[in-house]
Design an enzyme around this catalytic site. Structure first.
Site, PDB file in Angstrom:
ATOM      1  N   LEU A 120      57.493  16.725  36.831  1.00  0.00           N
ATOM      2  CA  LEU A 120      56.145  17.219  37.077  1.00  0.00           C
ATOM      3  C   LEU A 120      55.349  16.937  35.811  1.00  0.00           C
ATOM      4  O   LEU A 120      55.798  17.258  34.702  1.00  0.00           O
ATOM      5  CB  LEU A 120      56.188  18.724  37.367  1.00  0.00           C
ATOM      6  CG  LEU A 120      54.952  19.403  37.977  1.00  0.00           C
ATOM      7  CD1 LEU A 120      54.522  18.713  39.251  1.00  0.00           C
ATOM      8  CD2 LEU A 120      55.244  20.868  38.245  1.00  0.00           C
ATOM      9  N   ASP A 121      54.196  16.296  35.949  1.00  0.00           N
ATOM     10  CA  ASP A 121      53.400  15.901  34.782  1.00  0.00           C
ATOM     11  C   ASP A 121      53.093  17.094  33.884  1.00  0.00           C
ATOM     12  O   ASP A 121      52.942  18.225  34.372  1.00  0.00           O
ATOM     13  CB  ASP A 121      52.088  15.253  35.222  1.00  0.00           C
ATOM     14  CG  ASP A 121      52.291  13.854  35.800  1.00  0.00           C
ATOM     15  OD1 ASP A 121      53.352  13.274  35.563  1.00  0.00           O
ATOM     16  OD2 ASP A 121      51.368  13.357  36.481  1.00  0.00           O
TER      17      ASP A 121
END
Length: 300
Positions: free
Chosen positions: A37-38
């Site tokens: 997840l960024d």
């Protein structure tokens, strides 16, 4: 400590940062996650603890849902508000009806060009490594699945919208919003992103670092864990008898004809012993009429 610990990832943490911090809190090394997840994103990050880490590559459900805020009238090198190079589109002005009209173009199976600022590897190089050097290369478009896009909020004055996107593995929400902006005659940047569901786990099931630390201090960390079998609840359930349980736990293939609840044409199953304890996954080989061991998640 075997199971799934659902974390609500805070901003500015990478998925690996989350694992690193949890290793310090839980004093255990065997931790993995179900997908990156960024750093700027928040939300659901299922962490696989103990024997659950063996499920990383066989999880049947890898669908995700995101809530994204997007601003129209501009674009950036990273496709989001955290970029360093921006282009303005002062003549661009969209209405709610215009946005609703373009959404159907981006549902179903679509093609996406992975953003340069991403972890996708092309020719042995991570794209973000090249992007940081100012290098942009050709990269193949990839097919992704968008199951649905709901418009939750729209402000015409601010030219901002909030979209809920349910999608399959490998989808880049930044790219999706950028492509929408182009389709509307200009550009768009993502300004917020929260993953609200991943692999069947919801945001309401997630915990913060503070909650995990409090549970660890109280010696109650295991109460936060979701059982491993939840990962495979989409598979039919098989419950073995006493003899079958002993044989299966020792790696012996079983006769399909002697197992209850085998479904014609269905290969994947979740297997329980005669004591009701989840053992692991199995595959049915109908040509050989055998139940073959998949992965065993019991602590031996």
């Amino acid at each position: 400590m075997n199971g799934i610990l659902c974390m609500n990832k805070p901003e500015e943490f990478t998925s690996f940062d989350v694992i690193g911090k949890l290793r310090g809190i839980l004093h255990m090394k065997r931790l993995g996650h179900t997908g990156t997840l960024d750093p700027m994103a928040t939300g659901v990050l299922p962490v696989l603890a103990g024997t659950a880490a063996k499920a990383c590559d066989i999880m049947p459900c890898q669908d995700k849902t995101y809530r994204a805020r997007v601003r129209f009238g501009m674009s950036s090198d990273t496709l989001d508000i955290w970029g360093s190079e921006f282009t303005e589109y002062p003549e661009m002005h969209i209405t709610e009806d215009m946005l609703k009209a373009v959404i159907p173009q981006f549902t179903g199976e679509i093609k996406q060009l992975p953003p340069m600022y991403s972890a996708v590897s092309v020719g042995g190089k991570r794209l973000y490594e090249l992007a940081r050097k100012g290098i942009e290369i050709e990269r193949p478009a990839r097919k992704v699945q968008i199951y649905g896009i709901d418009l939750e909020d729209f402000c015409e004055e601010k030219q901002e919208a909030v979209l809920s996107v349910k999608c399959g593995k490998g989808t880049y929400i930044r790219t999706l919003l950028d492509d929408m902006g182009k389709a509307l005659g200009g550009g768009a940047v993502m300004t917020e992103l929260c993953r609200t569901m991943a692999s069947g786990f919801l945001l309401s099931e997630c915990h913060t670092f503070e909650e995990v630390q409090a549970a660890a201090d109280a010696g109650e960390t295991e109460k936060l864990l979701i059982p491993i079998e939840r990962l495979f609840e989409a598979y039919p359930k098989l419950r073995l008898n006493d003899v079958q349980s002993r044989m299966y736990r020792n790696g012996v293939k079983l006769d399909l004809m002697r197992i209850h609840n085998i479904k014609e044409g269905t290969e994947d199953y979740r297997v329980y012993g005669c004591d009701g304890v989840f053992i692991g996954t199995a595959k049915a080989d109908f040509e050989k009429s055998e139940l073959c061991i998949g992965k065993n998640f019991e602590e031996r």
